[in-house]
Design an enzyme around this catalytic site. Structure first.
Site, short mmCIF file in Angstrom:
data_model
loop_
_atom_site.label_atom_id
_atom_site.label_comp_id
_atom_site.label_asym_id
_atom_site.label_seq_id
_atom_site.Cartn_x
_atom_site.Cartn_y
_atom_site.Cartn_z
N LYS A 125 -6.18 7.46 -4.56
CA LYS A 125 -5.52 7.14 -5.82
C LYS A 125 -6.38 6.12 -6.53
CE LYS A 125 -0.80 8.16 -4.87
NZ LYS A 125 0.55 7.63 -4.97
N HIS A 128 -5.97 0.87 -9.59
CA HIS A 128 -5.55 0.52 -10.95
C HIS A 128 -5.18 -0.95 -11.05
CE1 HIS A 128 -1.19 0.40 -10.09
NE2 HIS A 128 -1.53 1.25 -9.15
N HIS A 131 -3.04 -3.18 -8.64
CA HIS A 131 -3.54 -3.77 -7.40
C HIS A 131 -4.35 -5.03 -7.63
CE1 HIS A 131 -2.87 0.38 -5.67
NE2 HIS A 131 -2.19 -0.43 -4.89
N1 ARG Z 1 -0.38 0.36 -0.02
C1 ARG Z 1 0.76 -0.33 -0.52
C2 ARG Z 1 0.90 -0.10 -2.01
O1 ARG Z 1 -0.07 0.16 -2.68
C3 ARG Z 1 0.72 -1.81 -0.27
C4 ARG Z 1 0.63 -2.21 1.18
C5 ARG Z 1 1.03 -3.65 1.39
N2 ARG Z 1 0.93 -4.08 2.75
C6 ARG Z 1 1.76 -3.70 3.73
N3 ARG Z 1 1.51 -4.12 4.94
N4 ARG Z 1 2.83 -2.99 3.49
O2 ARG Z 1 1.99 -0.21 -2.52
#
Ligand code: ARG
Length: 564
Positions: A125, A128, A131
């Protein structure tokens, strides 16, 4: 010498208050005419059985005036203390000058480990701007904790596992081509992923097919894993380009896929501890006692979930790092997710569930509303950063066209402006992008603080040699010098406060205050053309400002160019 403590000591002696009580009552007045420290006597009214202004009079008469105090005045119910400026400046500045970039650092965290889970984008993805916040806030929290002596482990918990990769595999097999993915990267993966969603709406069998492919991935099927690994490598290459621009690094890239073979024992443990319940074919942990929806651990089709991997990752991290704190940075729309699985860890009987901390933040928006990946109309982080650099270059061309290494400075200032903008307000507030505001050299912005630092550098360059061993601090009796010293005095506490509250904006705002105080100092006081004693003393202030500012910016993840 801790002036506030000294003042509290005097007051404690004169009032019979404990030192702590006296200390917590001493204020730093916003209005300078009220002294450097003030002691309100309202709290003493009960004990003394007198009107507070009378108490103030009586207590003030009992105080012996130590050498560092210039004057003590009673105004209404307040006793106001004025510190001798030269002594105060000497105390503070000599400390900053001798400790240099270590000023403000501490070892309160020595022997303790903090795991920081930040950035953590989803592979395949686009990276963007949503993040951006996790990346930038996490990076600052890392540096702030490190400055306090903690051992930090920066973890990128990539979203690289889950049914969405089953979907992507189906999409690729139906509508993808090797050439397009190789040349277009994530953009092409995104295109076929969006196509999958459109097609699956008409043909739900595609969803079943996708689930099957994810099951194959979980079982280690070669074809499924090869495709997945390919998508992974393409994504990481793009992410790393952005991390490099931002100057952000991680100690571990242990994403969700890392836990694929580690979940089974955890599910077993949940079963053995009688926490797992069947519900409509799925396995859940009931959280009704906390008024929360159940935490889904295993899907009806046997697939594991985001939460299953987070629980497994937490156990792994506790075992691997034995952390004192494990901090997670995501937008606040994941509040429930974290509350749910933190409670699962609690139910498992692990006392350290208390050390799991979710640090939420608000959304990022441009003028066009919330940003999302689903429909493809996203603002890519790389584009945003390049735009910031481009806009900065225009400003440099206009203001300082003869500047050496323009490219490098435009990068430092443009990206610094984006980071600063993100860290300027309390993190829970939404961040709005406006180039005009972010790049305003006179506003409370990154460029403003960087420019102030560069100004300090340029004064020092013009000054030539600066002697720091025999400074006549009495020469620093002006308000602006005193203000700078006060901000320096408060700086170490600000760093601790930022760490405790997980709020880098506390550092950001303090740097703005130092920059403003320095610009007033520069405006009010001739430096290079003053007589020798005054010149040296003022140059010492400039050295100290330059040092603290550069280090403060570093804590936020922002470069400090010497010229701009
Ligand atoms: N990949 C997730 C997102 O983009 C965030 C992950 C955050 N860290 C975790 N341990 N859940 O929404």
């Amino acid at each position: 010498m801790d002036f506030k403590m000294e003042v509290a000591g005097l007051l404690s002696k004169a009032t019979e208050l404990s030192l702590e009580d006296a200390l917590s009552t001493v204020e730093i007045p916003a209005n300078k005419t009220m002294g450097d420290f003030a002691f309100p006597c309202f709290r003493l009214a009960k004990v003394f059985r007198k009107a507070p202004p009378m108490i103030a009079q009586e207590v003030a008469e009992k105080l012996d005036k130590p050498a560092f105090i210039e004057d003590i005045q009673v105004v209404g119910a307040y006793i106001n203390f004025f510190v001798k400026k030269g002594i105060y400046a000497q105390e503070i500045l000599s400390k900053v000058l001798s400790e240099k970039e270590n000023y403000g650092k501490s070892d309160i965290g020595l022997g303790k480990t903090v795991v920081i889970d930040y950035s953590s984008p989803n592979i395949a993805k686009p990276f963007h701007v949503g993040h951006l916040r996790s990346t930038v806030i996490g990076n600052a929290i890392y540096k702030i904790y490190e400055a306090l002596g903690y051992h930090c482990e920066g973890v990128n918990h990539l979203g690289d596992w889950g049914t969405q990769f089953g979907k992507l595999i189906v999409a690729y097999r139906n509508w993808g081509s090797k050439e397009a993915v190789e040349s277009q990267g994530i953009q092409e993966l995104m295109r076929i992923y969006v196509k999958f969603h459109d097609e699956a709406e008409k043909n739900p069998a595609l969803d079943d097919e996708a689930r099957l492919w994810f099951v194959k991935m979980q079982e280690g099927d070669d074809e499924a894993l090869a495709l997945w690994k390919w998508f992974y490598d393409i994504s990481i290459k793009e992410f790393e380009r952005v991390y490099k621009m931002l100057g952000v690094k991680f100690d571990a890239y242990t994403g969700e896929s890392f836990y694929n073979d580690k979940m089974a024992p955890v599910v077993k443990e949940l079963k053995e501890k009688n926490i797992l319940k069947e519900s409509e074919g799925a396995m859940i942990v009931d959280l009704e006692h906390k008024n929360m929806a159940p935490c889904l651990i295993i899907r009806k089709d046997g697939g594991t979930l985001y939460a299953t991997r987070d629980i497994t990752a937490a156990l792994y991290r506790k075992k691997t790092y034995n952390f004192d704190k494990c901090i997670y940075l995501t937008a606040l729309d994941q509040n429930l997710h974290f509350a749910q699985w933190f409670e699962v860890i609690h139910l498992m009987g692990y006392d350290w569930y208390k050390d799991l901390i979710h640090v939420p933040f608000g959304l990022v928006s441009l003028d066009s509303g919330k940003l999302s990946t689903r429909h493809g109309n996203v603002i890519l982080m790389e584009d945003l950063l390049n735009q910031a650099i481009g806009e900065t270059k225009k400003i440099i061309e206009e203001k300082n066209p003869s500047l050496e290494n323009k490219e490098e400075v435009a990068k430092q200032v443009g990206i610094g402006a984006v980071i600063f903008n993100d860290l300027y307000n309390g993190r829970i507030k939404d961040v709005v992008f406006s180039w005009e505001r972010m790049l305003n050299f006179d506003g409370e912005t990154g460029p403003y603080v960087q420019y102030t630092h560069a100004r300090a550098c340029s004064i020092l360059k013009r000054a030539g040699e600066v002697k720091l061993d025999d400074i006549h601090y009495d020469a620093l009796s002006d308000e602006a010098s005193l203000d700078i010293c006060k901000l320096f005095e408060a700086y170490p506490e600000k760093i601790k406060d930022a760490a405790n509250k997980l709020e880098p904006s506390i550092v950001t705002r303090h740097l703005v205050a130092i920059a403003q105080a320095f610009n007033k100092f520069y405006h009010d006081n001739p430096i290079l053309n003053s007589e020798e004693d005054v010149r040296q003393a003022r140059l010492a202030v400039v050295v100290a400002v330059k040092t603290v500012m550069k280090e403060g910016l570093r804590l936020l993840g922002i470069d400090a160019p010497e010229q701009m």
